[in-house]
Design a protein around this motif. Structure first.
Motif, PDB file in Angstrom:
ATOM      1  N   THR A  58      -5.364  76.335 -26.231  1.00 13.22           N
ATOM      2  CA  THR A  58      -4.545  77.541 -26.355  1.00 13.22           C
ATOM      3  C   THR A  58      -5.022  78.329 -27.568  1.00 13.22           C
ATOM      4  O   THR A  58      -5.805  77.834 -28.376  1.00 13.22           O
ATOM      5  CB  THR A  58      -3.065  77.189 -26.579  1.00 13.22           C
ATOM      6  N   ASN A  59      -4.507  79.529 -27.702  1.00 12.70           N
ATOM      7  CA  ASN A  59      -4.643  80.230 -28.972  1.00 12.70           C
ATOM      8  C   ASN A  59      -3.722  79.535 -29.967  1.00 12.70           C
ATOM      9  O   ASN A  59      -2.668  79.018 -29.597  1.00 12.70           O
ATOM     10  CB  ASN A  59      -4.224  81.692 -28.825  1.00 12.70           C
ATOM     11  N   ASP A  61      -1.015  79.434 -32.957  1.00 12.77           N
ATOM     12  CA  ASP A  61       0.068  80.261 -33.475  1.00 12.77           C
ATOM     13  C   ASP A  61      -0.177  80.515 -34.964  1.00 12.77           C
ATOM     14  O   ASP A  61      -0.966  79.825 -35.608  1.00 12.77           O
ATOM     15  CB  ASP A  61       1.417  79.552 -33.316  1.00 12.77           C
ATOM     16  N   ASN A  84      -9.572  81.738 -33.495  1.00 17.27           N
ATOM     17  CA  ASN A  84      -9.538  81.223 -32.128  1.00 17.27           C
ATOM     18  C   ASN A  84     -10.904  81.325 -31.448  1.00 17.27           C
ATOM     19  O   ASN A  84     -11.318  80.407 -30.734  1.00 17.27           O
ATOM     20  CB  ASN A  84      -8.474  81.958 -31.312  1.00 17.27           C
ATOM     21  N   THR A 110       0.042  80.769 -26.406  1.00 17.20           N
ATOM     22  CA  THR A 110       0.191  79.839 -27.520  1.00 17.20           C
ATOM     23  C   THR A 110       1.291  78.829 -27.200  1.00 17.20           C
ATOM     24  O   THR A 110       2.008  78.967 -26.207  1.00 17.20           O
ATOM     25  CB  THR A 110       0.575  80.579 -28.823  1.00 17.20           C
ATOM     26  N   PHE A 133      -3.652  72.331 -28.831  1.00 19.37           N
ATOM     27  CA  PHE A 133      -2.826  73.438 -29.311  1.00 19.37           C
ATOM     28  C   PHE A 133      -2.616  73.270 -30.806  1.00 19.37           C
ATOM     29  O   PHE A 133      -2.810  72.179 -31.352  1.00 19.37           O
ATOM     30  CB  PHE A 133      -1.474  73.503 -28.584  1.00 19.37           C
ATOM     31  N   GLU A 135      -1.337  75.412 -34.874  1.00 17.61           N
ATOM     32  CA  GLU A 135      -0.738  76.492 -35.646  1.00 17.61           C
ATOM     33  C   GLU A 135      -1.418  76.590 -37.004  1.00 17.61           C
ATOM     34  O   GLU A 135      -1.791  75.586 -37.597  1.00 17.61           O
ATOM     35  CB  GLU A 135       0.748  76.213 -35.861  1.00 17.61           C
TER      36      GLU A 135
END
Length: 191
Positions: A58-59, A61, A84, A110, A133, A135
């Protein structure tokens, strides 16, 4: 279990140092042949499943709790996008897995939007075995954190869960953090 019983049987029939050495060599040779055969079978089975496992990502966060007065939203969005891209480009070069793109139309793609449940289902649909994933958390102008996890979608459990710090809130600092994150994923999540 069979290897242990072969070893015990061979050793119980041996008398003297020279015979013991030859018997051990014989047992080790048989054990080595067993490992080679098992490796060949596993390689053939792995090749039949399409080769390397797939990793969907994912991108990441972004969260800013630094409390700085100046609005840096545009700068952080650009740095996050570059982070990313660097992360995906670095992971796409790894020979241990294939990188799978997730389809996200209007959401950020995200963990927060549209969420882990939606994205993990998309990852499974895309044929991914693993799901990454994370952050980036800006604590202050000097300290930032990168937190990420890789999940095994078949086993429904984490492969790794990592927390790293980096220094600075500049383009170079974020790029360094992205490259370090790639190396850390390769080292600790897919050894």
């Amino acid at each position: 279990m069979a290897i242990v019983s072969i070893w015990e049987e061979e050793m119980s029939n041996v008398r003297g140092v020279n015979r013991q050495f030859r018997s051990r060599s014989f047992v080790y040779g048989r054990f080595f042949a067993f490992l080679v055969s098992a490796g060949a079978i596993a390689s053939a089975a792995f090749a039949e499943t399409g080769g390397r496992p797939a990793l969907a990502t994912t991108n990441f966060d972004f969260r800013d709790t630094s409390g700085e007065v100046r609005d840096q939203t545009a700068e952080h969005e650009a740095r996050l996008e570059a982070f990313n891209v660097t992360l995906r480009n670095g992971l796409s070069e790894n020979p241990k897995f294939d990188l799978v793109a997730l389809t996200c139309q209007t959401d950020q793609c995200t963990a927060k939007d549209p969420g882990l449940d939606v994205l993990s289902a998309r990852a499974k649909t895309a044929g991914a075995r693993f799901f990454l994933f994370g952050e980036i958390h800006k604590m202050s102008t000097l300290v930032g954190w990168v937190k990420f996890a890789v999940l095994d979608l078949n086993e429904n459990k984490p492969v790794c869960d990592r927390f790293m710090t980096y220094r600075g809130d500049t383009d170079e600092a974020w790029q360094h953090a992205a490259k370090f994150t790639v190396r850390d994923i390769e080292k600790h999540c897919f050894p």
